[in-house]
Design an enzyme around this catalytic site. Structure first.
Site, PDB file in Angstrom:
ATOM      1  N   LYS A  88       3.609  13.272  12.505  1.00 51.18           N
ATOM      2  CA  LYS A  88       5.055  13.180  12.729  1.00 51.18           C
ATOM      3  C   LYS A  88       5.288  12.341  13.974  1.00 51.18           C
ATOM      4  O   LYS A  88       4.452  12.296  14.872  1.00 51.18           O
ATOM      5  CB  LYS A  88       5.693  14.559  12.875  1.00 51.18           C
ATOM      6  CG  LYS A  88       5.277  15.318  14.110  1.00 51.18           C
ATOM      7  CD  LYS A  88       5.994  16.659  14.200  1.00 51.18           C
ATOM      8  CE  LYS A  88       5.562  17.372  15.478  1.00 51.18           C
ATOM      9  NZ  LYS A  88       6.179  18.680  15.611  1.00 51.18           N
ATOM     10  N   HIS A 130     -10.616  13.087  16.859  1.00 46.24           N
ATOM     11  CA  HIS A 130     -10.599  11.619  16.783  1.00 46.24           C
ATOM     12  C   HIS A 130     -11.488  11.007  17.869  1.00 46.24           C
ATOM     13  O   HIS A 130     -12.225  10.054  17.604  1.00 46.24           O
ATOM     14  CB  HIS A 130      -9.171  11.089  16.924  1.00 46.24           C
ATOM     15  CG  HIS A 130      -8.434  10.999  15.635  1.00 46.24           C
ATOM     16  ND1 HIS A 130      -7.929  12.103  14.989  1.00 46.24           N
ATOM     17  CD2 HIS A 130      -8.106   9.928  14.874  1.00 46.24           C
ATOM     18  CE1 HIS A 130      -7.327  11.712  13.883  1.00 46.24           C
ATOM     19  NE2 HIS A 130      -7.421  10.391  13.789  1.00 46.24           N
TER      20      HIS A 130
END
Length: 187
Positions: free
Chosen positions: A103, A38
């Site tokens: 998550k 990212h």
């Protein structure tokens, strides 16, 4: 809660009615990226370079899979903790990313950006990495091979099971689920 099936091509129209708590089965192209990837992708965008895949309408699964066993496209592929991507997610959502899969909790900034951009955040089944891997039919490293397990991969998935946590309206299953549970204790 509703069961939904999301098939490629992925578009905002297909997720706008998803609600927190819905179970979604994804079939099509999903990209993998964790925090190191990212960071590189957002740096590429800042330098006005083309990212390794089209961000608009993309689904990014926060996973660093284990090596594939013989005859399999990928090893265990369980989700990683999503908050590590919170610094980068709003930039990608502003560029049209459709769905994030991981998550755990997200920041308020990510929730607001999810709503603003008509995207959704979903959780994959933690602790069931082998199950998740069975839904992955093909896997190919497409960028940042030097990152090993954290390289960007292009996956072809079939009925990858996820649960909507933050929907396009800003409903957050982690909040509503907790409230519902506490109400049930009073009954």
């Amino acid at each position: 809660m509703t069961e939904r099936y999301l098939r490629e091509p992925f578009t905002g129209d297909k997720v706008k009615d998803f609600r927190a708590g819905d179970r979604v089965y994804i079939t099509g192209t999903v990209y993998t990226a964790r925090d190191a990837a990212h960071k590189r992708i957002t740096e590429m965008i800042a330098r006005e370079e083309k990212p390794p895949f089209e961000i608009e309408n993309s689904i990014i699964y926060y996973v660093g899979p284990t090596p594939a066993r013989p005859g399999r496209p990928i090893g265990s592929a369980g989700p990683t903790t999503s908050y590590r991507m919170d610094a980068y997610a709003p930039e990608l959502l502003d560029r049209g990313q459709l769905m994030m899969i991981g998550k755990g909790l997200r920041s308020e900034e990510v929730r607001e950006s999810t709503v603003k951009n008509g995207a959704v955040y979903c959780c994959a089944i933690g602790g069931a990495a082998a199950l998740m891997a069975r839904c992955i039919k093909e896997a190919e490293v497409i960028a940042f091979e030097d990152l090993g397990a954290e390289a960007v991969r292009k996956l072809q998935v079939e009925n990858l099971p996820v649960t909507v946590v933050i929907d396009t309206q800003g409903n957050n299953l982690y909040e509503t689920g907790r409230e519902e549970y506490l109400r049930s204790l009073k009954d």
